[in-house]
Design a protein around this motif. Structure first.
Motif, PDB file in Angstrom:
ATOM      1  N   VAL A  99       0.641  -1.160   0.001  1.00 52.42           N
ATOM      2  CA  VAL A  99       0.087  -0.300  -0.007  1.00 52.42           C
ATOM      3  C   VAL A  99       0.813   1.092   0.048  1.00 52.42           C
ATOM      4  N   ILE A 100       2.156   1.037   0.224  1.00 51.22           N
ATOM      5  CA  ILE A 100       3.081   2.326   0.482  1.00 51.22           C
ATOM      6  C   ILE A 100       3.579   2.819  -1.028  1.00 51.22           C
ATOM      7  N   ALA A 101       3.291   4.056  -1.350  1.00 53.79           N
ATOM      8  CA  ALA A 101       3.787   4.849  -2.402  1.00 53.79           C
ATOM      9  C   ALA A 101       5.155   5.389  -2.077  1.00 53.79           C
ATOM     10  N   THR A 102       5.331   6.236  -1.174  1.00 52.97           N
ATOM     11  CA  THR A 102       6.372   6.733  -0.454  1.00 52.97           C
ATOM     12  C   THR A 102       6.682   6.706   1.040  1.00 52.97           C
ATOM     13  N   LEU A 103       7.834   6.740   1.440  1.00 56.43           N
ATOM     14  CA  LEU A 103       8.287   6.664   2.874  1.00 56.43           C
ATOM     15  C   LEU A 103       9.124   7.834   2.974  1.00 56.43           C
ATOM     16  N   GLU A 104       8.935   8.725   3.775  1.00 59.07           N
ATOM     17  CA  GLU A 104       9.864  10.107   4.111  1.00 59.07           C
ATOM     18  C   GLU A 104       9.943  10.063   5.695  1.00 59.07           C
ATOM     19  N   TYR A 105      11.069  10.485   6.230  1.00 59.29           N
ATOM     20  CA  TYR A 105      11.245  10.766   7.591  1.00 59.29           C
ATOM     21  C   TYR A 105      11.518  12.395   7.685  1.00 59.29           C
ATOM     22  N   LYS A 106      10.769  13.131   8.676  1.00 64.30           N
ATOM     23  CA  LYS A 106      11.017  14.688   8.421  1.00 64.30           C
ATOM     24  C   LYS A 106      10.384  15.059   9.911  1.00 64.30           C
ATOM     25  N   ASP A 107      11.002  15.786  10.309  1.00 61.93           N
ATOM     26  CA  ASP A 107      10.721  16.493  12.149  1.00 61.93           C
ATOM     27  C   ASP A 107      10.044  15.440  12.784  1.00 61.93           C
ATOM     28  N   ARG A 108      11.201  14.389  12.748  1.00 64.13           N
ATOM     29  CA  ARG A 108      10.936  13.377  13.872  1.00 64.13           C
ATOM     30  C   ARG A 108       9.677  12.535  13.822  1.00 64.13           C
ATOM     31  N   ALA A 109       8.922  12.401  12.471  1.00 62.05           N
ATOM     32  CA  ALA A 109       7.793  11.801  12.118  1.00 62.05           C
ATOM     33  C   ALA A 109       8.131  11.112  10.745  1.00 62.05           C
ATOM     34  N   LEU A 110       7.376   9.964  10.807  1.00 65.58           N
ATOM     35  CA  LEU A 110       7.307   9.035   9.619  1.00 65.58           C
ATOM     36  C   LEU A 110       6.215   9.571   8.711  1.00 65.58           C
ATOM     37  N   LEU A 111       6.521  10.062   7.423  1.00 66.66           N
ATOM     38  CA  LEU A 111       5.329  10.449   6.418  1.00 66.66           C
ATOM     39  C   LEU A 111       5.428   9.319   5.208  1.00 66.66           C
ATOM     40  N   VAL A 112       4.137   8.802   5.277  1.00 68.49           N
ATOM     41  CA  VAL A 112       3.784   7.720   4.371  1.00 68.49           C
ATOM     42  C   VAL A 112       2.922   8.199   3.383  1.00 68.49           C
ATOM     43  N   LYS A 113       2.847   8.051   2.018  1.00 69.17           N
ATOM     44  CA  LYS A 113       1.935   8.235   1.150  1.00 69.17           C
ATOM     45  C   LYS A 113       1.610   6.738   0.715  1.00 69.17           C
ATOM     46  N   VAL A 114       0.353   6.789   0.599  1.00 64.85           N
ATOM     47  CA  VAL A 114      -0.235   5.547   0.245  1.00 64.85           C
ATOM     48  C   VAL A 114      -0.819   5.557  -1.176  1.00 64.85           C
ATOM     49  N   LYS A 115      -0.873   4.408  -1.964  1.00 61.65           N
ATOM     50  CA  LYS A 115      -1.332   4.301  -3.097  1.00 61.65           C
ATOM     51  C   LYS A 115      -2.833   4.594  -3.184  1.00 61.65           C
ATOM     52  N   PRO A 116      -3.440   5.058  -4.207  1.00 59.29           N
ATOM     53  CA  PRO A 116      -4.926   5.260  -4.223  1.00 59.29           C
ATOM     54  C   PRO A 116      -5.842   4.200  -3.837  1.00 59.29           C
ATOM     55  N   ASN A 117      -6.883   4.249  -3.253  1.00 58.49           N
ATOM     56  CA  ASN A 117      -7.973   3.297  -3.071  1.00 58.49           C
ATOM     57  C   ASN A 117      -7.366   1.933  -2.593  1.00 58.49           C
ATOM     58  N   MET A 118      -6.302   2.067  -1.862  1.00 60.97           N
ATOM     59  CA  MET A 118      -5.626   0.537  -1.286  1.00 60.97           C
ATOM     60  C   MET A 118      -6.018   0.415   0.286  1.00 60.97           C
ATOM     61  N   VAL A 119      -6.465   1.327   0.965  1.00 61.15           N
ATOM     62  CA  VAL A 119      -6.447   1.161   2.251  1.00 61.15           C
ATOM     63  C   VAL A 119      -8.059   1.575   2.646  1.00 61.15           C
ATOM     64  N   ASP A 120      -9.119   0.799   3.385  1.00 58.35           N
ATOM     65  CA  ASP A 120     -10.227   1.416   3.609  1.00 58.35           C
ATOM     66  C   ASP A 120     -10.423   1.713   5.003  1.00 58.35           C
ATOM     67  N   ALA A 121     -11.532   2.216   5.436  1.00 59.64           N
ATOM     68  CA  ALA A 121     -11.672   2.817   6.947  1.00 59.64           C
ATOM     69  C   ALA A 121     -11.310   1.717   7.790  1.00 59.64           C
ATOM     70  N   ALA A 122     -11.876   0.369   7.507  1.00 58.74           N
ATOM     71  CA  ALA A 122     -11.841  -0.657   8.734  1.00 58.74           C
ATOM     72  C   ALA A 122     -10.334  -1.126   8.748  1.00 58.74           C
TER      73      ALA A 122
END
Length: 158
Positions: A99-122
């Motif tokens: 599901v991960i498109a990109t992974l970045e570390y910035k300001d002591r946080a992990l920033l994750v961009k998700v591929k579209p329509n891959m993760v639902d609310a549940a």
């Protein structure tokens, strides 16, 4: 015009009193801030007598503590390796792992961009629960973008 003289004088007097009050309060707060800053410098100098103070005492002390922890082999909860390892383990609850498109570390946080329509609310709530079990908070500042922080640092910088 005669009948407006007294109300105008009272209004001007009220404004003058408020301006003086605000300035007195600002001066009091400035003196208090200087006192706090001086006590932080004294605490820093007592903890690190040989090290010159080059930055804000609190930031420099946090950096020194992180360096001491790293020298002793400990990792901080908001380091890239710790965050990414816990996130990788938590991804095990999702039915799809790609599901991960990109992974970045910035300001002591992990920033994750998700591929579209891959993760639902549940699945998102399952992932949040899995991360909470690892003392991490997941927020979604933008749709499809996740921010993962250590739970202690979620309320602000620590």
């Amino acid at each position: 015009m005669e009948r407006w003289r007294w109300p105008l004088r009272l209004a001007v007097a009220a404004v003058v009193v408020n301006v003086i009050g605000v300035n007195v309060e600002w001066l009091r707060l400035r003196k208090e801030a200087d006192g706090v800053r001086q006590s932080m410098v004294q605490i820093f100098k007592s903890a690190y007598p040989k090290e010159p103070l080059v930055a804000a005492p609190l930031d420099q002390m946090r950096r020194n503590i992180r360096l001491a922890m790293a020298d002793s082999g400990q990792t901080s909860a908001d380091e890239f390796t710790t965050l990414s390892a816990a996130f990788g383990e938590a991804l095990g609850v999702l039915p799809r792992k790609d599901v991960i498109a990109t992974l970045e570390y910035k300001d002591r946080a992990l920033l994750v961009k998700v591929k579209p329509n891959m993760v639902d609310a549940a699945a998102m709530s399952q992932l949040r629960a899995a991360l909470a079990g690892r003392k991490l908070d997941l927020t979604e500042p933008n749709p499809g973008a996740w921010q993962i922080r250590a739970a202690a640092a979620a309320g602000g910088k620590s």
